[in-house]
Scaffold this active site. Structure first.
Site, PDB file in Angstrom:
ATOM      1  N   HIS A  17      39.538  77.160 -41.191  1.00 51.72           N
ATOM      2  CA  HIS A  17      40.473  76.244 -41.835  1.00 51.72           C
ATOM      3  C   HIS A  17      41.882  76.417 -41.274  1.00 51.72           C
ATOM      4  CE1 HIS A  17      37.650  74.707 -44.684  1.00 51.72           C
ATOM      5  NE2 HIS A  17      37.547  75.802 -45.394  1.00 51.72           N
ATOM      6  N   SER A  76      38.720  65.337 -53.684  1.00 51.57           N
ATOM      7  CA  SER A  76      37.655  66.296 -53.455  1.00 51.57           C
ATOM      8  C   SER A  76      38.140  67.715 -53.733  1.00 51.57           C
ATOM      9  CB  SER A  76      37.140  66.181 -52.013  1.00 51.57           C
ATOM     10  OG  SER A  76      36.102  67.099 -51.773  1.00 51.57           O
TER      11      SER A  76
END
Length: 338
Positions: A145, A177
């Site tokens: 990430h 999300s």
């Protein structure tokens, strides 16, 4: 980012002794020096190297800087809640399709995608793909990430030239999300309200964010080095999975053959890796791969345009303004519906 005085303090402490306890002290000194904000799924987020990160990950991210990339490595880079699980499933299945039949013996039938493609900071203890192997000719698949600027130097090295695949999702659906996942799926904190989470998101306080820096970092690199950085869009992949799976396979160095296309292998892999299929597998209905998140939390809707069910016109206008101010002029556009 930590200031010069903090860096000097940490350097002095580290030079005093080589003991592990002093490394811990250095880590604590660093954490104490960083700007912090309330976290989404941890008690605090810290601004480390220009991105927001829970303290528990900072040590791992620091250690990951020593990762030694190889030319054949493939790194999947994704902003949190932008299709990480899906991209891991697709990339793993495409890369290893010579060894597994999608509908019969694929490891995805019995293992969560996160167990098959390790995060970068877990590579030292991960053995399934033999990431520490001395076999320089093997292709290693891993994920992160981290924003581009914070990647280990060896991954960014032009001399090594490993490949990076970035999956970008529109900021509206990414936020929804993330809100569902981090504030409802986590069992570690009281959930954030939609309004509080949205305010933090628009201010850039989001894991590995601000989101605009994360997206633009990889976007710029893909424009300058398209042979080494493939920039995919979540919405395009949803709209035409076969086309973009072929792009992905070619970029990874394992293009689909005419025979494979004619036999419908691409469609088979697409069905196997779809969120609807993965959600119904027993392995993804129970258990935990990550300590605070159940496997089923990684499979919600995966839709494009779900944000319209949550964001008010005022919220949309604010996010529109943020995107305009932070991202205008770079040529990166988003589909918010299909």
């Amino acid at each position: 980012m930590e200031n010069d005085q903090t860096r000097a303090t940490i350097t002095t402490a580290a030079a005093t002794t080589g003991k592990e306890a002093d490394h811990d002290d250095c880590h604590d000194l660093l954490i104490a020096s960083l700007p912090k904000e309330k976290g989404w799924s941890s008690h605090q987020l810290y601004l480390y190297q220009g991105f927001w990160c829970p303290s528990v990950y900072i040590r791992e991210e620091m250690a990951a800087q020593h990762f030694q990339a190889r030319q054949k490595d493939i790194v999947l880079a994704i902003n949190p809640k932008s299709g990480t699980t899906w991209l891991k499933a697709l990339a793993f299945s495409i890369l290893h399709r010579q060894h597994y039949t999608p509908s019969q013996n694929s490891p995805l039938l019995t293992s969560n995608p996160h167990a098959l493609v390790p995060n970068l900071f877990l590579f030292q203890g991960f053995v399934d793909q033999d990431l520490n192997s001395n076999n320089a000719h093997s292709t290693r698949l891993l994920a992160t990430h981290l924003p581009y600027h914070a990647l280990p130097p060896s991954i960014k090295s032009l001399a090594i030239g490993c490949r990076i695949v970035y999956l970008c999702r529109n900021p509206y659906d990414t936020f929804i999300s993330a809100w569902h996942f981090f504030t409802k799926a986590s069992d570690s904190l009281e959930p954030l309200s939609l309004n509080d989470a949205f305010d933090m998101y628009c201010r850039g306080i989001f894991g590995y964010g601000p989101f605009w820096d994360h997206m633009l970092g990889y976007w710029k690199e893909s424009s300058e080095r398209p042979q080494k950085v493939l920039f995919l869009k979540y919405e395009d992949l949803k709209d035409n999975p076969i086309l973009h799976m072929k792009r992905l396979a070619e970029f990874m160095g394992v293009p689909f053959s005419i025979e494979e296309e004619n036999e419908g292998l691409i469609e088979e892999i697409s069905r196997l890796c779809s969120i609807n299929n993965l959600r119904e597998l027993d392995v993804n209905k129970t258990g935990k791969f990550f300590p605070h998140f159940e496997n089923k939390a990684f499979f919600r809707k995966g839709e494009v345009g779900d944000w319209v069910n949550y964001l008010t016109p005022e919220m949309v206008a604010r996010l529109d303004k943020v995107i305009q101010e932070k991202m205008v002029g770079f040529g990166l556009t988003f589909k918010t519906s299909l």
